[in-house]
Structures are given as C-alpha cells and as structure tokens.
Design a protein around this motif. Structure first.
Motif, PDB file in Angstrom:
ATOM      1  N   PHE A  69      56.395   4.258 141.586  1.00 38.01           N
ATOM      2  CA  PHE A  69      56.529   2.810 141.537  1.00 38.01           C
ATOM      3  C   PHE A  69      55.790   2.276 142.767  1.00 38.01           C
ATOM      4  O   PHE A  69      56.200   2.517 143.900  1.00 38.01           O
ATOM      5  CB  PHE A  69      57.996   2.399 141.538  1.00 38.01           C
ATOM      6  N   VAL A  70      54.695   1.599 142.522  1.00 34.55           N
ATOM      7  CA  VAL A  70      53.815   1.130 143.591  1.00 34.55           C
ATOM      8  C   VAL A  70      54.104  -0.343 143.844  1.00 34.55           C
ATOM      9  O   VAL A  70      54.045  -1.166 142.928  1.00 34.55           O
ATOM     10  CB  VAL A  70      52.338   1.338 143.210  1.00 34.55           C
ATOM     11  N   MET A  71      54.427  -0.655 145.087  1.00 32.88           N
ATOM     12  CA  MET A  71      54.695  -2.020 145.498  1.00 32.88           C
ATOM     13  C   MET A  71      53.481  -2.536 146.256  1.00 32.88           C
ATOM     14  O   MET A  71      52.952  -1.836 147.128  1.00 32.88           O
ATOM     15  CB  MET A  71      55.924  -2.071 146.401  1.00 32.88           C
ATOM     16  N   ILE A 101      55.860 -10.069 140.673  1.00 37.62           N
ATOM     17  CA  ILE A 101      57.284 -10.220 140.956  1.00 37.62           C
ATOM     18  C   ILE A 101      57.505 -11.207 142.099  1.00 37.62           C
ATOM     19  O   ILE A 101      56.583 -11.556 142.830  1.00 37.62           O
ATOM     20  CB  ILE A 101      57.930  -8.853 141.294  1.00 37.62           C
ATOM     21  N   GLY A 102      58.740 -11.628 142.248  1.00 34.85           N
ATOM     22  CA  GLY A 102      59.134 -12.498 143.348  1.00 34.85           C
ATOM     23  C   GLY A 102      59.853 -11.682 144.405  1.00 34.85           C
ATOM     24  O   GLY A 102      60.261 -10.555 144.175  1.00 34.85           O
ATOM     25  N   TYR A 107      53.588  -7.545 143.640  1.00 31.25           N
ATOM     26  CA  TYR A 107      53.334  -6.813 142.399  1.00 31.25           C
ATOM     27  C   TYR A 107      54.098  -5.490 142.398  1.00 31.25           C
ATOM     28  O   TYR A 107      54.286  -4.870 143.450  1.00 31.25           O
ATOM     29  CB  TYR A 107      51.840  -6.505 142.231  1.00 31.25           C
ATOM     30  N   LEU A 108      54.493  -5.084 141.212  1.00 33.14           N
ATOM     31  CA  LEU A 108      55.088  -3.771 140.979  1.00 33.14           C
ATOM     32  C   LEU A 108      54.260  -3.095 139.897  1.00 33.14           C
ATOM     33  O   LEU A 108      54.046  -3.668 138.826  1.00 33.14           O
ATOM     34  CB  LEU A 108      56.538  -3.907 140.515  1.00 33.14           C
ATOM     35  N   ILE A 109      53.789  -1.889 140.205  1.00 36.55           N
ATOM     36  CA  ILE A 109      52.972  -1.127 139.266  1.00 36.55           C
ATOM     37  C   ILE A 109      53.649   0.216 139.040  1.00 36.55           C
ATOM     38  O   ILE A 109      53.941   0.936 139.998  1.00 36.55           O
ATOM     39  CB  ILE A 109      51.545  -0.892 139.829  1.00 36.55           C
ATOM     40  N   LYS A 110      53.894   0.552 137.791  1.00 32.77           N
ATOM     41  CA  LYS A 110      54.439   1.868 137.462  1.00 32.77           C
ATOM     42  C   LYS A 110      53.271   2.750 137.043  1.00 32.77           C
ATOM     43  O   LYS A 110      52.532   2.433 136.122  1.00 32.77           O
ATOM     44  CB  LYS A 110      55.470   1.790 136.334  1.00 32.77           C
ATOM     45  N   VAL A 111      53.151   3.872 137.748  1.00 33.66           N
ATOM     46  CA  VAL A 111      52.045   4.804 137.540  1.00 33.66           C
ATOM     47  C   VAL A 111      52.619   6.134 137.067  1.00 33.66           C
ATOM     48  O   VAL A 111      53.594   6.622 137.636  1.00 33.66           O
ATOM     49  CB  VAL A 111      51.270   5.013 138.868  1.00 33.66           C
TER      50      VAL A 111
END
Length: 156
Positions: A69-71, A101-102, A107-111
């Motif tokens: 989970f990349v923030m 996202i707030g 941003y949240l990226i699921k890799v």
C-alpha cells in the motif's frame, strides 16, 4: 437507472458473491422467474450498475507475492498536475487500486508485484518525472479480509 428496489439489491448482492452464477440459480435465489430475472439483469447491466464480471485469482500462484500500500503526498494540487499524475499511475501495470484520499496523504496506491525487486521497479517508475513530496510503502504480511462484497442489503 430510475429506481433500485429490494429485488435489484438481492440480484446485485448475489452477483457480487458469484458473477458466474447461472440465470436459473440467480432467479431461484431472488424469487423471480428466469425471464423476469434476465430482464432485470439486462437493465442493471445497461444502466452501468453491473460493470462486467471477474474471476478472483490466487495472485501468489503466478508469482505476484507482494502487496504494498503506497502512500503519496504531493506539493502540487492543480487539476492539470492531478490529471497528469493519474495518467502516469494508470500506466503502471502493478497498480491494482488507486485512490485520491483526504487527510495527511493525497493518494493511496495498492500494488501487487513479484517480490521486493518488483516493488523497487514500480517505485522507480512511479517517481520518474514527478515531483512527489513523500512516498512510503506499507507491506502487507497477510490479507485478512480482501475483496469482500459490499453489504448492499443494509444500504437501504
């Protein structure tokens, strides 16, 4: 779509659990004739409420054994920058989910990728040509609940 009734919600709930369910079994589960069920399915598909069907795959079997989970935090908040970043991330094949996202992060990226080397290759592609303030990854050790169907019946 004008109105979603309780039967539509039951159809959608069944389809979330098993997108490959036969129309006969679906009709039986929601209490409709097969023809009435088919008409509703057609309407739900045409309206865009049902957006295709997919199989759930054991991603570790083909070697995709790392979920991260990349923030991302950025200094840029213009529409032009956000559109450019969106297009960039959409082109990265390891990305399975991507959210604006707030809160403290933007941003949240699921890799999902093949090991740490796969994540490092993703990370290098992510940061190339983008001024990102902070990028951090949280590595999943175990998926406890994943791809759970939304509770449509309680949404009413």
């Amino acid at each position: 779509m004008d109105k979603i009734d309780a039967i539509d919600l039951r159809i959608l709930a069944c389809m979330q659990r098993d997108g490959a369910i036969s129309q006969r079994d679906l009709a039986d589960q929601v209490g409709l004739s097969q023809n009435a069920c088919w008409r509703r399915l057609r309407r739900l598909n045409a309206s865009g409420l049902i957006q295709g069907t997919r199989a759930t795959i054991d991603l570790a079997a083909p070697g995709l054994d790392l979920t991260v989970f990349v923030m991302v935090r950025t200094r840029h908040h213009s529409k032009e920058w956000a559109d450019s970043f969106r297009k960039h991330v959409e082109q990265l094949p390891d990305v399975v989910d991507f959210y604006r996202i707030g809160g403290e992060w933007d941003y949240l990226i699921k890799v999902v990728t093949k090991g740490m080397a796969g994540y490092d290759a993703f990370y290098q592609r992510l940061i190339t040509n983008f001024d990102l303030a902070t990028v951090t990854g949280y590595f999943s050790m175990e998926a406890i609940i994943e791809n759970r169907a939304a509770n449509l019946i309680r949404s009413r």
